[in-house]
Design a protein around this motif. Structure first.
Motif, PDB file in Angstrom:
ATOM      1  N   SER A   1      61.958  -8.347 -33.675  1.00  0.00           N
ATOM      2  CA  SER A   1      60.955  -8.924 -32.784  1.00  0.00           C
ATOM      3  C   SER A   1      60.778  -8.061 -31.537  1.00  0.00           C
ATOM      4  CB  SER A   1      61.353 -10.355 -32.386  1.00  0.00           C
ATOM      5  OG  SER A   1      61.352 -11.209 -33.507  1.00  0.00           O
ATOM      6  N   VAL A   2      61.864  -7.456 -31.082  1.00  0.00           N
ATOM      7  CA  VAL A   2      61.760  -6.487 -29.991  1.00  0.00           C
ATOM      8  C   VAL A   2      60.826  -5.346 -30.394  1.00  0.00           C
ATOM      9  CG1 VAL A   2      63.030  -4.786 -28.623  1.00  0.00           C
ATOM     10  CG2 VAL A   2      64.040  -7.035 -29.035  1.00  0.00           C
ATOM     11  N   VAL A   3      60.991  -4.871 -31.607  1.00  0.00           N
ATOM     12  CA  VAL A   3      60.161  -3.769 -32.103  1.00  0.00           C
ATOM     13  C   VAL A   3      58.693  -4.177 -32.155  1.00  0.00           C
ATOM     14  CG1 VAL A   3      59.735  -2.231 -34.053  1.00  0.00           C
ATOM     15  CG2 VAL A   3      62.076  -2.814 -33.424  1.00  0.00           C
ATOM     16  N   ASN A   4      58.411  -5.399 -32.598  1.00  0.00           N
ATOM     17  CA  ASN A   4      57.024  -5.855 -32.708  1.00  0.00           C
ATOM     18  C   ASN A   4      56.302  -5.818 -31.370  1.00  0.00           C
ATOM     19  OD1 ASN A   4      57.263  -6.325 -35.453  1.00  0.00           O
ATOM     20  ND2 ASN A   4      57.925  -8.442 -35.185  1.00  0.00           N
ATOM     21  N   VAL A   5      57.014  -6.140 -30.300  1.00  0.00           N
ATOM     22  CA  VAL A   5      56.409  -6.101 -28.966  1.00  0.00           C
ATOM     23  C   VAL A   5      56.165  -4.667 -28.515  1.00  0.00           C
ATOM     24  CG1 VAL A   5      56.761  -6.691 -26.534  1.00  0.00           C
ATOM     25  CG2 VAL A   5      57.431  -8.310 -28.317  1.00  0.00           C
ATOM     26  N   LEU A   6      57.064  -3.765 -28.865  1.00  0.00           N
ATOM     27  CA  LEU A   6      56.979  -2.386 -28.385  1.00  0.00           C
ATOM     28  C   LEU A   6      56.022  -1.514 -29.191  1.00  0.00           C
ATOM     29  CD1 LEU A   6      60.759  -1.693 -27.632  1.00  0.00           C
ATOM     30  CD2 LEU A   6      58.953  -2.276 -26.015  1.00  0.00           C
TER      31      LEU A   6
ATOM     32  N   VAL B   1      66.556  -3.654 -45.103  1.00  0.00           N
ATOM     33  CA  VAL B   1      65.446  -2.727 -45.381  1.00  0.00           C
ATOM     34  C   VAL B   1      64.401  -2.791 -44.265  1.00  0.00           C
ATOM     35  CG1 VAL B   1      63.576  -2.176 -46.989  1.00  0.00           C
ATOM     36  CG2 VAL B   1      65.830  -2.841 -47.860  1.00  0.00           C
ATOM     37  N   VAL B   2      64.138  -3.989 -43.736  1.00  0.00           N
ATOM     38  CA  VAL B   2      63.189  -4.122 -42.625  1.00  0.00           C
ATOM     39  C   VAL B   2      63.664  -3.300 -41.427  1.00  0.00           C
ATOM     40  CG1 VAL B   2      62.160  -5.709 -40.968  1.00  0.00           C
ATOM     41  CG2 VAL B   2      62.371  -6.387 -43.362  1.00  0.00           C
ATOM     42  N   GLY B   3      64.960  -3.437 -41.084  1.00  0.00           N
ATOM     43  CA  GLY B   3      65.505  -2.654 -39.984  1.00  0.00           C
ATOM     44  C   GLY B   3      65.401  -1.160 -40.242  1.00  0.00           C
TER      45      GLY B   3
ATOM     46  N   ALA C   1      61.861 -15.686 -30.277  1.00  0.00           N
ATOM     47  CA  ALA C   1      61.684 -15.825 -28.827  1.00  0.00           C
ATOM     48  C   ALA C   1      62.682 -14.964 -28.057  1.00  0.00           C
ATOM     49  CB  ALA C   1      61.835 -17.297 -28.429  1.00  0.00           C
ATOM     50  N   VAL C   2      63.933 -14.902 -28.527  1.00  0.00           N
ATOM     51  CA  VAL C   2      64.942 -14.055 -27.877  1.00  0.00           C
ATOM     52  C   VAL C   2      64.511 -12.592 -27.943  1.00  0.00           C
ATOM     53  CG1 VAL C   2      67.300 -13.180 -28.086  1.00  0.00           C
ATOM     54  CG2 VAL C   2      66.862 -15.636 -28.196  1.00  0.00           C
ATOM     55  N   GLY C   3      64.010 -12.162 -29.099  1.00  0.00           N
ATOM     56  CA  GLY C   3      63.547 -10.791 -29.241  1.00  0.00           C
ATOM     57  C   GLY C   3      62.381 -10.479 -28.319  1.00  0.00           C
ATOM     58  N   PHE C   4      61.427 -11.418 -28.215  1.00  0.00           N
ATOM     59  CA  PHE C   4      60.299 -11.221 -27.311  1.00  0.00           C
ATOM     60  C   PHE C   4      60.775 -11.087 -25.868  1.00  0.00           C
ATOM     61  CE2 PHE C   4      56.918 -13.449 -30.157  1.00  0.00           C
ATOM     62  CZ  PHE C   4      56.964 -12.366 -31.015  1.00  0.00           C
ATOM     63  N   ALA C   5      61.736 -11.933 -25.486  1.00  0.00           N
ATOM     64  CA  ALA C   5      62.247 -11.886 -24.114  1.00  0.00           C
ATOM     65  C   ALA C   5      62.978 -10.569 -23.838  1.00  0.00           C
ATOM     66  CB  ALA C   5      63.175 -13.077 -23.866  1.00  0.00           C
TER      67      ALA C   5
ATOM     68  N   GLY D   1      59.378   3.979 -22.657  1.00  0.00           N
ATOM     69  CA  GLY D   1      60.517   4.190 -23.553  1.00  0.00           C
ATOM     70  C   GLY D   1      60.391   3.422 -24.851  1.00  0.00           C
ATOM     71  N   ALA D   2      59.128   3.161 -25.272  1.00  0.00           N
ATOM     72  CA  ALA D   2      58.892   2.340 -26.458  1.00  0.00           C
ATOM     73  C   ALA D   2      59.563   2.922 -27.698  1.00  0.00           C
ATOM     74  CB  ALA D   2      57.395   2.173 -26.693  1.00  0.00           C
ATOM     75  N   ARG D   3      59.482   4.239 -27.853  1.00  0.00           N
ATOM     76  CA  ARG D   3      60.063   4.848 -29.052  1.00  0.00           C
ATOM     77  C   ARG D   3      61.566   4.611 -29.103  1.00  0.00           C
ATOM     78  NH1 ARG D   3      59.769  11.253 -30.924  1.00  0.00           N
ATOM     79  NH2 ARG D   3      60.934  10.970 -32.891  1.00  0.00           N
ATOM     80  N   TRP D   4      62.244   4.749 -27.978  1.00  0.00           N
ATOM     81  CA  TRP D   4      63.684   4.518 -27.959  1.00  0.00           C
ATOM     82  C   TRP D   4      64.005   3.050 -28.211  1.00  0.00           C
ATOM     83  CZ3 TRP D   4      66.381   8.669 -28.552  1.00  0.00           C
ATOM     84  CH2 TRP D   4      65.912   9.885 -28.056  1.00  0.00           C
ATOM     85  N   GLY D   5      63.146   2.170 -27.715  1.00  0.00           N
ATOM     86  CA  GLY D   5      63.347   0.749 -27.996  1.00  0.00           C
ATOM     87  C   GLY D   5      63.197   0.427 -29.468  1.00  0.00           C
ATOM     88  N   ILE D   6      62.221   1.088 -30.119  1.00  0.00           N
ATOM     89  CA  ILE D   6      62.028   0.884 -31.555  1.00  0.00           C
ATOM     90  C   ILE D   6      63.222   1.421 -32.336  1.00  0.00           C
ATOM     91  CG2 ILE D   6      60.622   1.630 -33.517  1.00  0.00           C
ATOM     92  CD1 ILE D   6      58.201   1.512 -31.607  1.00  0.00           C
ATOM     93  N   LEU D   7      63.706   2.583 -31.925  1.00  0.00           N
ATOM     94  CA  LEU D   7      64.900   3.136 -32.571  1.00  0.00           C
ATOM     95  C   LEU D   7      66.090   2.200 -32.408  1.00  0.00           C
ATOM     96  CD1 LEU D   7      64.624   6.910 -31.594  1.00  0.00           C
ATOM     97  CD2 LEU D   7      64.642   5.992 -33.918  1.00  0.00           C
ATOM     98  N   ALA D   8      66.253   1.661 -31.199  1.00  0.00           N
ATOM     99  CA  ALA D   8      67.389   0.769 -30.947  1.00  0.00           C
ATOM    100  C   ALA D   8      67.255  -0.522 -31.753  1.00  0.00           C
ATOM    101  CB  ALA D   8      67.487   0.453 -29.451  1.00  0.00           C
ATOM    102  N   GLY D   9      66.044  -1.135 -31.729  1.00  0.00           N
ATOM    103  CA  GLY D   9      65.843  -2.380 -32.472  1.00  0.00           C
ATOM    104  C   GLY D   9      66.012  -2.191 -33.969  1.00  0.00           C
TER     105      GLY D   9
END
Length: 439
Positions: free
Chosen positions: A256-261, A313-315, A377-381, A390-398
């Motif tokens: 969900s973090v990735v979806n926002v970024l 696989v999603v991750g 909701a936790v992921g969105f927050a 730093g979206a790319r790094w956030g996507i890598l982390a998520g």
């Protein structure tokens, strides 16, 4: 033969109603968001609308579960669809200001949570065998995801011709059409109840054991007892359930973090927003195709292991996207990710349904929905803490967190999965699933 034809007719009607109502859900969400942006010009209003559609499934899980358990789920579904129709029609006429727009989204979010819980309770009643539940859940997932594709396209066409008012009026019509499925469902429930009554004499020994259990004080909770607390306790009971759900909670929050970024990542990929739109469409295609993979060998594996493996696989798909932003590779990753996302949803829903006692299905279904929505909701927050640059790094982390959590969870669920049922005992456990979540 008549019973079989009725069952097929009921299934087709339910699938048609699900497709139309899913289109209606998407039409409502997109049309109300467009109206909020047009009438207020405030991003805060649109954000509040999105949250309003998500919060009821979390905050009202207890009352929703008790309602579905106390009353007939088909009747509750009928009332819910009728109310959704009225709310959408009223929104088309009067929802202009920020307060009314948010209130409309809140009402539709609450009613949508009730409808989803009703479906969770109805599927095991209509299709008692676990194999049949897996097939039906797969078909419903593909149909639902097709609705997610059709809905926004329909909004675009209707809004271009008659504004958001026309789109919301059409939305009311979708819920009215879905109401036609309720009498069909009710009749099929009567048929299945009669068939179970005819075979009740072969279960005398089991019934006697159940009477002994009640006499010893270990009876199930009442139809209104405990609410969300009881649903969560049953949902998370047993080592395998805890291993499976804990993994899903972590992976859903991380992705969900990735979806926002991802929208912020669009400027960093070749082709920009145009390619970003293609990626989203590719994921949607994967969502439609994914459930069909469960018709082969994958569908014969334990659903708990399949759901966790799909989450892994999603991750991985997001991890690949962030690490190698090359268009062909990203398209392949998004197609695989969408397919795995759908497989995860089907397998997990079937796993939760498989051994849920009939009189607590509503509370367990509401707890299931509240758990997943809380993870989102936790992921969105958490995504709000990441800098846009730093979206790319956030996507890598998520993606990395989801992949590692899924891999660990997959190993754990395989370790705690029960041994396969011997062939001679299959008839005894039919309809109960091969992987009970309670001790």
């Amino acid at each position: 033969m008549t019973s079989l034809r009725q069952g097929r007719a009921a299934t087709l009607m339910v699938i048609a109603a699900l497709l139309v109502s899913t289109v209606g859900d998407e039409v409502a969400m997109v049309a109300l968001a467009l109206r909020g942006a047009d009438r207020t010009g405030l991003t805060s209003v649109v954000s509040a609308q999105m949250l309003a559609g998500l919060v009821p499934g979390i905050a009202l899980g207890g009352p929703i579960g008790r309602i579905v358990d106390r009353f007939r789920p088909d009747a509750v579904l009928g009332v819910t669809l009728a109310l959704e129709c009225l709310v959408a029609a009223a929104a088309a006429a009067v929802a202009d200001g920020a307060v009314l727009l948010i209130a409309t989204m809140l009402l539709l979010g609450a009613l949508g949570a009730v409808a989803q819980t009703c479906v969770m309770a109805l599927v095991p009643q209509l299709f008692p065998a676990s194999a049949a539940q897996l097939r039906v859940n797969s078909l419903m997932e593909s149909v639902r995801n097709a609705g997610y594709i059709v809905g926004p396209l329909l909004v675009g066409l209707l809004t271009a011709r008659g504004g958001t008012g026309l789109a919301l009026a059409a939305d009311a019509g979708t819920f009215a059409f879905a109401l036609l499925a309720v009498p069909v469902i009710s009749r099929w429930l009567i048929v299945t109840a009669r068939e179970r009554a005819r075979t009740a004499d072969v279960c005398d020994a089991v019934a006697a054991g159940a009477d002994d259990a009640v006499a010893s004080g270990s009876q199930p909770p009442g139809k209104t007892e405990g609410g969300l607390r009881v649903g969560l306790a049953l949902l998370w009971a047993g080592a395998q359930r805890r291993a499976t759900l804990a993994t899903i909670v972590v992976t859903v929050a991380a992705t969900s973090v990735v979806n926002v970024l991802l929208p912020f990542f669009a400027d960093d990929i070749p082709g920009g927003t145009a390619v970003y739109g293609v990626l989203l469409a590719t994921w949607s295609v994967g969502l439609v195709l994914g459930p069909f993979t469960l018709r082969g060998r994958l569908g014969r594996r334990p659903t708990s292991v399949v759901s966790v493996g799909a989450a892994t696989v999603v991750g991985l798909s997001y991890l690949v996207t962030g690490a190698y932003p090359v268009v062909p590779l990203m398209l392949a990753a998004f197609l695989c990710g969408g397919m795995a996302n759908a497989v995860q949803n089907v397998a997990l829903r079937t796993y939760v349904m498989a051994d849920c006692p009939a009189d607590v299905r509503g509370r367990v279904g509401a707890a299931y929905g509240a758990t997943l929505q809380s993870s989102v909701a936790v992921g969105f927050a958490l995504a709000g803490l990441a800098p846009a640059e730093g979206a790319r790094w956030g996507i890598l982390a998520g993606g990395g967190v989801a992949f590692l959590a899924g891999l660990i969870g997959w190993l754990r669920t395989r370790a705690v999965a029960p041994s396969p049922v011997p062939a001679k005992d299959v008839s005894v456990t039919a309809g109960q699933g091969s992987e009970r979540g309670t001790p």
